[in-house]
Design a protein around this motif. Structure first.
Motif, short mmCIF file in Angstrom:
data_model
loop_
_atom_site.label_atom_id
_atom_site.label_comp_id
_atom_site.label_asym_id
_atom_site.label_seq_id
_atom_site.Cartn_x
_atom_site.Cartn_y
_atom_site.Cartn_z
N THR A 87 0.83 -1.20 0.00
CA THR A 87 0.00 0.00 0.00
C THR A 87 0.87 1.25 0.00
OG1 THR A 87 -1.78 -1.18 1.13
CG2 THR A 87 -1.80 1.24 1.26
N GLN A 88 1.89 1.27 0.84
CA GLN A 88 2.82 2.41 0.88
C GLN A 88 3.44 2.62 -0.50
OE1 GLN A 88 3.91 4.41 3.75
NE2 GLN A 88 4.79 5.64 2.13
N ASP A 89 3.95 1.57 -1.10
CA ASP A 89 4.62 1.68 -2.40
C ASP A 89 3.66 2.13 -3.50
OD1 ASP A 89 6.90 0.83 -1.09
OD2 ASP A 89 6.88 -1.19 -1.94
N ALA A 90 2.45 1.59 -3.50
CA ALA A 90 1.48 1.95 -4.53
C ALA A 90 1.03 3.40 -4.39
CB ALA A 90 0.27 1.01 -4.47
N PHE A 91 0.72 3.84 -3.17
CA PHE A 91 0.29 5.22 -2.97
C PHE A 91 1.42 6.19 -3.33
CE2 PHE A 91 -3.53 3.67 -1.12
CZ PHE A 91 -4.42 4.74 -1.07
N GLN A 92 2.65 5.83 -2.99
CA GLN A 92 3.78 6.70 -3.33
C GLN A 92 3.95 6.77 -4.84
OE1 GLN A 92 5.48 8.35 -0.54
NE2 GLN A 92 5.53 9.62 -2.35
N GLN A 93 3.70 5.66 -5.52
CA GLN A 93 3.79 5.63 -6.98
C GLN A 93 2.70 6.51 -7.61
OE1 GLN A 93 3.29 1.63 -8.48
NE2 GLN A 93 3.99 2.16 -10.52
N VAL A 94 1.48 6.44 -7.10
CA VAL A 94 0.36 7.19 -7.65
C VAL A 94 0.41 8.67 -7.26
CG1 VAL A 94 -2.17 7.43 -7.58
CG2 VAL A 94 -1.13 5.17 -7.84
N PHE A 95 0.85 8.96 -6.05
CA PHE A 95 0.89 10.33 -5.53
C PHE A 95 2.34 10.70 -5.18
CE2 PHE A 95 -3.31 8.59 -4.17
CZ PHE A 95 -4.12 9.39 -4.98
N PRO A 96 3.23 10.80 -6.17
CA PRO A 96 4.66 10.96 -5.89
C PRO A 96 5.05 12.27 -5.21
CG PRO A 96 4.24 11.29 -8.22
CD PRO A 96 2.95 10.82 -7.61
N ASP A 97 4.22 13.29 -5.31
CA ASP A 97 4.56 14.59 -4.72
C ASP A 97 4.02 14.77 -3.30
OD1 ASP A 97 5.81 15.24 -7.11
OD2 ASP A 97 3.96 16.04 -7.96
#
Length: 183
Positions: free
Chosen positions: A25-35
């Motif tokens: 979940t952490q990795d996916a959210f960081q990928q989708v919302f990188p800023d």
């Protein structure tokens, strides 16, 4: 703009304390919302389904229930994620997969992972009522594999670990949040 939230900090609650589910979940959210700064926390909430869901529908319901229970327990968060692993069994084969269900205050999204066939020894144990993670531990002489690489990691010799397996489904479940004007 990829992020529909005005804040640069996003708080996500996962309806599980399993470190694999928190990482994907952490990795996916960081990928989708990188800023954005992403904070992911786990919550021990029930799925209200069998310990080992045995149908596509039961697995989806488990993921949905986890996200709703997480929202009820932590209403101040921005997103709530439920991830539920399941099995489908037919005379031809038994397959493992998972559903991801994501809620925000005003939207939801869901997605299913790919599926993979389980070996006969594991199928036999699951048909006896043993949860997949426990069956993996028995067959492969492991301990708590569902909180590490899981069946998919064991069977692919870690070419795909459990977090890597779930992460694309988390991204896919975020499609309505990436494209709010379309949903």
């Amino acid at each position: 703009m990829r992020n529909s939230l005005p804040s640069t900090e996003i708080k996500v609650i996962v309806g599980s304390k399993n470190p694999v589910k928190l990482k994907c979940t952490q990795d996916a959210f960081q990928q989708v919302f990188p800023d954005n700064k992403i904070t992911v926390e786990g919550a021990a909430v029930p799925s209200d389904v069998s310990d080992q869901p045995m149908t596509d529908e039961e697995t989806w319901i488990g993921a949905k229930n986890r996200s709703h229970h997480a929202r009820n327990s932590y209403p101040e968060s921005d997103y709530w994620v439920g991830i539920e692993g399941g099995i489908t069994d037919s005379p031809q084969k038994m397959e493992a997969f998972a559903w991801v269900y994501i809620l925000s205050r005003d939207a939801n999204g869901d997605a299913r992972t790919s599926a993979f066939q389980l070996p006969p020894k594991i199928q036999e144990l699951v048909r006896q009522g043993i949860e997949l993670g426990e069956a993996d531990d028995i067959v492969f002489n492991r301990s708590n594999s569902k909180q590490s690489n899981g069946a998919v990691g064991i069977l692919t010799k870690d070419l795909i670990n459990r977090a890597d397996y779930y992460q694309p489904a988390v991204v896919l479940a975020l499609i309505p949040f990436i494209n709010p004007d379309l949903y």
